[in-house]
Design a protein around this motif. Structure first.
Motif, PDB file in Angstrom:
ATOM      1  N   ILE A  80       0.883  -1.156   0.000  1.00  0.00           N
ATOM      2  CA  ILE A  80       0.000   0.000   0.000  1.00  0.00           C
ATOM      3  C   ILE A  80       0.926   1.212   0.000  1.00  0.00           C
ATOM      4  CG2 ILE A  80      -1.667   1.327   1.353  1.00  0.00           C
ATOM      5  CD1 ILE A  80      -2.644  -1.362   2.528  1.00  0.00           C
ATOM      6  N   THR A  81       0.706   2.131  -0.942  1.00  0.00           N
ATOM      7  CA  THR A  81       1.579   3.292  -1.068  1.00  0.00           C
ATOM      8  C   THR A  81       0.769   4.572  -0.955  1.00  0.00           C
ATOM      9  OG1 THR A  81       2.987   2.027  -2.570  1.00  0.00           O
ATOM     10  CG2 THR A  81       3.323   4.400  -2.513  1.00  0.00           C
ATOM     11  N   ILE A  82       1.161   5.422  -0.028  1.00  0.00           N
ATOM     12  CA  ILE A  82       0.493   6.705   0.181  1.00  0.00           C
ATOM     13  C   ILE A  82       1.047   7.709  -0.827  1.00  0.00           C
ATOM     14  CG2 ILE A  82       0.229   8.643   1.782  1.00  0.00           C
ATOM     15  CD1 ILE A  82       0.301   6.525   4.043  1.00  0.00           C
ATOM     16  N   SER A  83       0.137   8.419  -1.515  1.00  0.00           N
ATOM     17  CA  SER A  83       0.584   9.405  -2.495  1.00  0.00           C
ATOM     18  C   SER A  83       0.241  10.840  -2.089  1.00  0.00           C
ATOM     19  CB  SER A  83      -0.016   9.103  -3.869  1.00  0.00           C
ATOM     20  OG  SER A  83      -1.417   9.106  -3.806  1.00  0.00           O
ATOM     21  N   LYS A  84      -0.769  10.991  -1.219  1.00  0.00           N
ATOM     22  CA  LYS A  84      -1.213  12.339  -0.858  1.00  0.00           C
ATOM     23  C   LYS A  84      -1.903  12.308   0.500  1.00  0.00           C
ATOM     24  CE  LYS A  84      -4.032  15.979  -2.955  1.00  0.00           C
ATOM     25  NZ  LYS A  84      -4.920  16.262  -4.085  1.00  0.00           N
ATOM     26  N   PHE A  95      -4.697   9.455   0.539  1.00  0.00           N
ATOM     27  CA  PHE A  95      -4.939   8.854  -0.772  1.00  0.00           C
ATOM     28  C   PHE A  95      -3.733   8.025  -1.180  1.00  0.00           C
ATOM     29  CE2 PHE A  95      -7.139  12.915  -0.612  1.00  0.00           C
ATOM     30  CZ  PHE A  95      -8.405  12.599  -1.074  1.00  0.00           C
ATOM     31  N   GLY A  96      -3.964   7.005  -1.990  1.00  0.00           N
ATOM     32  CA  GLY A  96      -2.835   6.230  -2.477  1.00  0.00           C
ATOM     33  C   GLY A  96      -3.249   5.087  -3.375  1.00  0.00           C
ATOM     34  N   GLU A  97      -2.315   4.170  -3.557  1.00  0.00           N
ATOM     35  CA  GLU A  97      -2.515   3.024  -4.432  1.00  0.00           C
ATOM     36  C   GLU A  97      -2.139   1.739  -3.705  1.00  0.00           C
ATOM     37  OE1 GLU A  97      -0.093   3.931  -7.819  1.00  0.00           O
ATOM     38  OE2 GLU A  97      -1.410   5.557  -8.449  1.00  0.00           O
ATOM     39  N   TYR A  98      -2.655   0.638  -4.213  1.00  0.00           N
ATOM     40  CA  TYR A  98      -2.326  -0.665  -3.638  1.00  0.00           C
ATOM     41  C   TYR A  98      -2.119  -1.679  -4.757  1.00  0.00           C
ATOM     42  CZ  TYR A  98      -7.174  -1.922  -4.638  1.00  0.00           C
ATOM     43  OH  TYR A  98      -8.362  -2.171  -5.275  1.00  0.00           O
ATOM     44  N   GLY A 114      -5.266  -1.042  -7.505  1.00  0.00           N
ATOM     45  CA  GLY A 114      -6.160   0.101  -7.588  1.00  0.00           C
ATOM     46  C   GLY A 114      -5.756   1.234  -6.678  1.00  0.00           C
ATOM     47  N   LYS A 115      -6.757   2.036  -6.290  1.00  0.00           N
ATOM     48  CA  LYS A 115      -6.549   3.215  -5.452  1.00  0.00           C
ATOM     49  C   LYS A 115      -7.345   3.071  -4.151  1.00  0.00           C
ATOM     50  CE  LYS A 115      -5.813   6.287  -9.373  1.00  0.00           C
ATOM     51  NZ  LYS A 115      -4.398   6.455  -9.212  1.00  0.00           N
ATOM     52  N   PHE A 116      -6.904   3.806  -3.144  1.00  0.00           N
ATOM     53  CA  PHE A 116      -7.633   3.788  -1.880  1.00  0.00           C
ATOM     54  C   PHE A 116      -7.805   5.205  -1.363  1.00  0.00           C
ATOM     55  CE2 PHE A 116      -3.323   3.916  -0.251  1.00  0.00           C
ATOM     56  CZ  PHE A 116      -3.442   4.788   0.818  1.00  0.00           C
ATOM     57  N   ILE A 117      -8.775   5.325  -0.466  1.00  0.00           N
ATOM     58  CA  ILE A 117      -8.981   6.560   0.282  1.00  0.00           C
ATOM     59  C   ILE A 117      -9.219   6.167   1.737  1.00  0.00           C
ATOM     60  CG2 ILE A 117     -11.441   6.641  -0.288  1.00  0.00           C
ATOM     61  CD1 ILE A 117     -11.233   9.716  -0.143  1.00  0.00           C
ATOM     62  N   TYR A 118      -8.549   6.864   2.632  1.00  0.00           N
ATOM     63  CA  TYR A 118      -8.684   6.631   4.067  1.00  0.00           C
ATOM     64  C   TYR A 118      -9.020   7.971   4.708  1.00  0.00           C
ATOM     65  CZ  TYR A 118      -6.929   6.180   8.900  1.00  0.00           C
ATOM     66  OH  TYR A 118      -6.792   6.217  10.273  1.00  0.00           O
TER      67      TYR A 118
END
Length: 156
Positions: A80-84, A95-98, A114-118
């Protein structure tokens, strides 16, 4: 003396600028994420059992666990990679991608991507995170390329 001061300032910026370790967030309080896969919206459950922050890149987390669709159970691992990150006074959003790769066990195993939102609320009084919401939206593609499904997972 100037060089020593410069090194100290750079080191302080590096230490203070690091992302806090939120690896426990992805564990979802030991509960599985629930969602759907495919156009027929089959039930998908995914549980992350191990989550560790990358020591070399604090924006990245290594995770592993298992997925379950019907009777198809598969172990997976990935990242899981955080981008913002957006911070409001009472609410934070990450926000990020996995990308998670299942163990290769035939036609019904593949890769989630895909992408994720936390999002979460911060309680200043208790200094605790409250009202967490995590959603993973993306695709699952079989290793042989014959199956490609949309996926959506949320925490409970």
């Amino acid at each position: 003396m100037k060089k020593l001061l410069l090194v100290f300032i750079l080191a302080a910026n590096f230490v203070l600028g690091q992302m806090p370790d939120i690896s426990n967030v992805w564990l979802n309080n030991s509960k599985p994420y629930a969602g759907v896969i495919g156009s027929k919206a089959k039930e998908l459950k995914l549980k992350i059992t191990i989550s560790e922050q990358n020591k070399k890149n604090d924006q990245e987390y290594f995770v592993s666990g298992y997925s379950l669709v019907d009777a198809n159970y598969a172990k997976f691992e990935g990242k899981i990679t955080i981008s913002k990150y957006k911070d409001a006074k009472k609410k934070g959003t990450v926000f990020g991608e996995y990308e998670w790769a299942e163990e290769n066990k035939g036609k019904h195993s593949g890769v989630f991507k895909g992408k994720f939102i936390y999002t979460f609320r911060w309680n200043k009084k208790t200094e605790q995170v409250e009202g967490q919401y995590i959603e993973f939206v993306g695709d699952w593609k079989s290793y042989d390329g014959s199956l490609d499904f949309k996926t959506n997972l949320k925490n409970k």
